[in-house]
Design an enzyme around this catalytic site. Structure first.
Site, PDB file in Angstrom:
ATOM      1  N   ARG A 164       5.418 -13.088   9.705  1.00 40.39           N
ATOM      2  CA  ARG A 164       6.058 -11.794   9.480  1.00 40.39           C
ATOM      3  C   ARG A 164       7.470 -11.814  10.034  1.00 40.39           C
ATOM      4  NH1 ARG A 164       1.972  -7.869   8.762  1.00 40.39           N
ATOM      5  NH2 ARG A 164       3.294  -6.070   9.100  1.00 40.39           N
TER       6      ARG A 164
ATOM      7  N   LYS B 288       4.037   0.817   9.678  1.00 32.20           N
ATOM      8  CA  LYS B 288       4.240   2.028   8.882  1.00 32.20           C
ATOM      9  C   LYS B 288       3.662   3.253   9.575  1.00 32.20           C
ATOM     10  CE  LYS B 288       2.908   0.092   4.987  1.00 32.20           C
ATOM     11  NZ  LYS B 288       2.356  -0.013   3.624  1.00 32.20           N
TER      12      LYS B 288
ATOM     13  N   GLU C 188       0.874  -1.174   0.000  1.00 34.17           N
ATOM     14  CA  GLU C 188       0.000   0.000   0.000  1.00 34.17           C
ATOM     15  C   GLU C 188       0.911   1.224   0.000  1.00 34.17           C
ATOM     16  OE1 GLU C 188      -2.756   0.209   3.275  1.00 34.17           O
ATOM     17  OE2 GLU C 188      -3.562   2.117   2.554  1.00 34.17           O
TER      18      GLU C 188
END
Ligand code: ATP
Ligand code: MG
Length: 563
Positions: free
Chosen positions: A261, A271, A35
């Site tokens: 992850r 983020k 994104e």
């Protein structure tokens, strides 16, 4: 590992089995779907290596697909930064650059398809009401009073949503699945919401935007993804992913596989938190060398090879784990040990006068650029009456095992001579400001006969010839091993950056930006591409020579396991 050192993890095994079984005609197609709402971090590097790496190994393709479904948070700056970072890491998407927004027209048609099939409805509950009706992990949800609207009414309302006749938040389109499902993701998830914000690619064409699960599944299915590789938090979304594939006429049926992850100690990777660090100016920008972003690592002097090696070493599994920073640092040390030329730099200088060396004389001594790569050649370094050594290489009253310089003691100056400390000069406050030493001319390095051996060898520079350079010493950005990012004041390391003026050997004044050096005994350094000026390099310490944190990290990990 196979013979080339390529790992054979569970995902590669699944992909290999699919190829062997002739699924998708033997085709392998993956995608990396960031994104564009921030810069890529080292966690993304894992996803990139998995997505691009697997496609490459199986002769397939990998798309770089921007997940641009939220026009309020996304920005073109991030798009460009992401492209730069993926390329830097060593991957190439060729002409396979796409955007979720490329598929908005088809997504809209597919949403209409669901409505026609009685599997989606326009809901006028508010966001809070939807949340309240959704239930919890232990209680089933409740059906919205708008759930049983007719197909015709839903078609008309959805069309009116698209035309902008409703305000943001007034209604959403939801899938009609099962409000009692034990999986909350299947309790009539929203598919479209209203956002009256221009989109960086589609402008004002749309005022309704698809939500993540819908947009993501359909982008995969329309694009021809065969293996949709993602992180474990999407495991619970897989039934929804498959529900879309089962209920929509899409050309492809991708298979979603989840892996854990990357989590790094002393590091925060959300983020949102990273953006906060930048916006509140706790760091100098997204590419601050203390940031866990790929652009930060690049500026710090990490190489793409070292990051790929790190990702290879941690492997791909389904197990959640915390990686020690020491492992990442050992990857860059291994790489720079081979790559970086050696130089002398004194970070905290103490002056030495060599009393029996003539004042007007300069001797140019040969120094190897690399201890094992002779093809990197040699350079000469000037030796003169006044030299600088590291303040910490002298102790007036040292412990027994201290093999460097002490009053009356001897030490070898690397590539030069053995010197003996004859006198300690102090200022009025009692600080050592200078040492007077003698040198033994019969002990020259590399002369074939070095004379006596002494235990310690130290680096040095000639005071008159040394250039002054700004050196930036970095430490962990966070001082706590498992930062949450919730209380930056308490968690940030106040001394994560120390700037010193070092005395460096003259050749370093012309070091070009982005070159790597080992400053002997001080670590690996990188010429900062942003702050350096011609003749005025600024050096970032990439990493120290030894892992001084290993013990602390081990303790923190075992504490966390117990606690
Ligand atoms: P963040 O929570 O930091 O905002 P994100 O997952 O929302 O991260 P995206 O831009 O959506 O960020 O991520 C793109 C891809 O990178 C996703 O497929 C995601 O699974 C993967 N990814 C993100 N963080 C990690 C991580 N720490 N380890 C491995 N993969 C990650
Ligand atoms: Mg995401």
């Amino acid at each position: 590992m196979d013979k080339e050192g390529t790992p054979t993890d569970f995902i590669r095994q699944i992909v290999a089995a699919d190829v062997a079984a002739g699924k998708n005609g033997g085709r392998v197609q993956t995608r990396f779907p960031p994104e564009p709402n921030g810069y890529l971090h080292i966690g993304h590097a894992k996803a990139i290596c998995v997505d691009f790496g697997i496609a490459e190994e199986f002769g397939g393709t990998c798309y770089l697909r921007f997940d641009d479904t939220n026009p309020t948070k996304e920005d073109e700056e991030y798009v460009e930064a992401i492209k730069r970072d993926v390329r830097w890491l060593g991957f190439d998407w060729g002409d396979r650059l796409t955007h979720a927004s490329d598929y908005f027209p088809q997504m809209y048609e597919l949403a209409v398809h669901l409505i026609r099939a009685g599997k989606a409805y326009v809901d006028h509950l508010s966001t809070e009401e939807i949340r309240e009706y959704r239930g919890t992990l232990t209680e089933p949800g409740r059906e919205s009073p708008y759930r049983n609207r007719s197909v015709e009414e839903n078609l008309e309302l959805f069309e009116r949503m698209r035309r902008g006749e409703f305000e943001e938040g007034e209604c959403v389109l939801r899938a009609k699945i099962d409000m009692a499902s034990p999986n909350i993701n299947l309790r009539d998830p929203p598919l479209y919401r209203i956002r009256k914000v221009p989109h960086q690619r589609t402008g004002t064409t749309w005022c309704i935007y698809p939500l993540y699960d819908f947009a993501h599944t359909l982008s995969d299915a329309l694009e021809g993804t065969t293996h949709s590789l993602c992180t474990l938090e999407f495991e619970d979304h897989r039934p929804l992913y498959e529900w879309f594939l089962d209920n929509l006429p899409v050309p492809h049926r991708p298979r979603q596989i989840e892996f854990s992850r990357l989590n790094l100690m002393y590091t925060q990777m959300s983020k949102r938190r990273l953006r906060q660090l930048v916006e509140e100016k706790h760091v100098e920008g997204w590419d601050d060398p203390r940031m866990p972003t790929l652009s930060g690592f690049r500026r710090r002097g990490y190489t793409p090879e070292s990051i790929r090696d790190f990702i290879r070493r941690i492997g791909v599994t389904k197990k959640e784990h915390m990686i020690e920073l020491g492992l990442l640092e050992s990857c860059i040390r291994d790489d720079l040990n081979v790559r970086a030329e050696r130089r002398f730099a004194v970070l905290d200088p103490l002056k030495i006068t060599i009393v029996n060396f003539p004042d007007d004389e300069v001797e140019w001594l040969e120094a190897a650029n690399h201890p094992s790569r002779s093809e990197l050649g040699t350079r000469t370094v000037p030796f003169s009456r006044e030299i600088l050594i590291e303040r910490s290489d002298f102790m007036e009253d040292p412990p027994k095992q201290f093999h460097r310089l002490k009053p009356g003691g001897e030490v070898r100056l690397r590539y030069a001579y053995i010197i003996k400390c004859e006198e300690v000069v102090k200022d009025a406050a009692g600080n050592v400001v200078e040492l007077k030493c003698s040198y033994d001319p019969t002990t020259r390095s590399g002369s074939g006969d070095e004379g006596r051996k002494v235990k310690g060898t130290i680096h040095w520079v000639s005071a008159r010839h040394a250039a002054r350079a700004e050196v930036r010493l970095y430490d962990r950005l966070f001082k706590v091993p498992f930062p949450t990012g919730e209380s930056l004041e308490d968690e940030l390391n106040p001394s994560s950056l120390e700037i010193v003026e070092a005395a460096v050997e003259p050749a370093l004044a012309d070091a070009p930006p982005e070159s790597h050096f080992q400053f002997e005994r001080n670590g690996y350094f990188f010429v900062d591409p942003v702050l350096s000026r011609p003749g005025k390099p600024v050096f970032n310490r990439t990493v120290t020579l030894r892992d001084s944190w290993a013990k602390l990290e081990k303790e923190a990990l075992s504490g966390a396991a117990q606690g």
